[in-house]
Design an enzyme around this catalytic site. Structure first.
Site, short mmCIF file in Angstrom:
data_model
loop_
_atom_site.label_atom_id
_atom_site.label_comp_id
_atom_site.label_asym_id
_atom_site.label_seq_id
_atom_site.Cartn_x
_atom_site.Cartn_y
_atom_site.Cartn_z
N LEU A 17 97.29 -72.50 -54.49
CA LEU A 17 96.79 -71.37 -55.26
C LEU A 17 96.63 -70.17 -54.33
O LEU A 17 95.52 -69.79 -53.94
CB LEU A 17 95.46 -71.72 -55.93
CG LEU A 17 95.49 -72.88 -56.92
CD1 LEU A 17 94.09 -73.14 -57.45
CD2 LEU A 17 96.44 -72.59 -58.06
N GLU A 39 98.74 -66.56 -54.05
CA GLU A 39 99.84 -65.67 -54.42
C GLU A 39 100.49 -65.03 -53.20
O GLU A 39 101.70 -64.81 -53.16
CB GLU A 39 99.36 -64.59 -55.40
CG GLU A 39 99.14 -65.07 -56.82
CD GLU A 39 97.84 -65.86 -56.99
OE1 GLU A 39 96.97 -65.76 -56.09
OE2 GLU A 39 97.69 -66.56 -58.00
N PHE A 69 99.68 -65.55 -63.64
CA PHE A 69 99.37 -64.44 -64.55
C PHE A 69 99.52 -63.15 -63.76
O PHE A 69 99.09 -63.08 -62.60
CB PHE A 69 97.95 -64.56 -65.11
CG PHE A 69 97.76 -65.71 -66.04
CD1 PHE A 69 98.03 -65.59 -67.40
CD2 PHE A 69 97.31 -66.94 -65.56
CE1 PHE A 69 97.86 -66.66 -68.26
CE2 PHE A 69 97.14 -68.02 -66.42
CZ PHE A 69 97.41 -67.89 -67.76
N HIS A 77 93.83 -61.61 -66.95
CA HIS A 77 95.02 -62.36 -67.30
C HIS A 77 96.00 -61.56 -68.16
O HIS A 77 97.20 -61.85 -68.17
CB HIS A 77 94.65 -63.65 -68.05
CG HIS A 77 94.03 -64.69 -67.19
ND1 HIS A 77 92.83 -64.52 -66.55
CD2 HIS A 77 94.45 -65.95 -66.87
CE1 HIS A 77 92.52 -65.62 -65.89
NE2 HIS A 77 93.50 -66.50 -66.06
#
Length: 325
Positions: free
Chosen positions: A58, A60, A83, A129
């Site tokens: 997790l 990015e 997202f 999101h």
């Protein structure tokens, strides 16, 4: 032809490109065995193996760095940001590195990166999101930014994006994933990046939209047909680069234009489109250009979402104002 939802069309494009080119790699959070949070990669891990479709931590920023490094080594990475509201964690990789590498290397090094990500409102997601952040990407030179509005375009545009030697940010509106079906060829095909589509022909006013707002624009156009108002709907499909030739040709035919975006008025690409059309077609305009968007506030919590988002009624009001000016 198969009758597919947009998420099915996206999965099919990914599957076929994995089979066609061994350099295509898919990675992101939960895209492996779980098939992604929306199941866009469902079945691809089992079919193509963990060397081609795999999960990441997790992080990015790590996803972006890996995409950049793989592209430098000759691979064609397809990275998923779970997202798009989380894109800020990977902005340096996308905008600071990936977007400018071909220029930096004098065109001697390709950067065939696809960054896929869901976005968009109307489905009551948690905070951060649903934000429409395409305007940030469209302002970064070196990036192509694609937003399909239907299953047919989604498959063809994603195929084109994966084969493109420039980096492509491919944004998928969550409300479109399973809201309707479309006829989609089973074989591979491409839809050109940077070319808008005339979603509906008309003569009285041009509505320019992209993503889910194309569906709302078509609803408004259908309702206004009963009142004798002929609306032409242009689906941008790509918001960087923008196909101004198609937009301008339509505006010069109808003499009126309404720009529609889901993003806040200060965001998105609406202001850019309006500016360009004003400069190129001011002598063809018979009324001020209308602009339908979300208000300039932070994206609201779910209870207020439907009131905050632009709707077919808002578009209808703007069209009537332009036609009756």
């Amino acid at each position: 032809m198969a009758n597919l939802t947009m998420i099915q069309a996206i999965t099919e494009a990914l599957d076929q490109e994995l089979a066609r080119d061994e350099k295509v790699l898919i990675f992101g959070e939960d895209v492996g065995k779980n098939g992604g949070v929306f199941r866009a990669t469902q079945g691809l891990y089992d079919k193509h193996g963990e060397d081609r479709v795999n999960d990441t931590p997790l992080a990015e920023s790590g996803i972006g760095g890996m995409a950049f490094g793989l592209a430098v080594q000759g691979f064609r990475p397809v990275a998923e940001i779970q997202f798009f509201g989380f894109v800020f964690e990977v902005m340096d990789s996308i905008v600071g590195q990936i977007s400018r590498t071909r220029y930096r290397m004098g065109g001697k090094l390709n950067m065939p990166v696809v960054v896929r990500s869901p976005f968009g409102g109307g489905v009551h997601t948690p905070e951060m999101h649903a934000d429409s952040l395409e305007g940030l990407m469209a302002q970064a030179p070196g990036l192509k930014v694609v937003i399909p509005s239907n299953p047919y375009d989604a498959k063809g545009l994603l195929t084109s994006a994966i084969r493109d030697n420039d980096p492509v940010v491919f944004l998928e509106h969550m409300k479109l994933y399973r809201s309707f079906r479309d006829e989609v060829p089973e074989e591979q095909y491409t839809v050109p990046i940077g070319k808008a589509a005339i979603a509906k022909e008309g003569t009285d006013v041009t509505v320019v939209a992209y993503g889910y707002m194309v569906r709302e624009a078509l609803k408004a156009a259908e309702n206004l047909e009963k009142d004798g108002v002929s609306v032409e709907v242009i689906d941008l499909r790509t918001v960087s680069p923008i196909d101004y030739e198609t937009v301008v040709a339509s505006v010069e035919k109808t003499g009126r234009m309404v720009m529609v975006q889901e993003a806040q008025r200060q965001a998105g690409v609406g202001n850019t489109v309006i500016s360009e059309v004003s400069q190129r077609s001011v002598l063809s305009l018979e009324a001020p250009i209308g602009f339908v968007s979300a208000p300039d506030t932070i994206y609201p919590f779910g209870q207020a979402e439907n009131t905050w988002l632009p709707s077919a009624d808002d578009i209808t009001e703007a069209i009537n104002k332009a036609v009756n000016f």
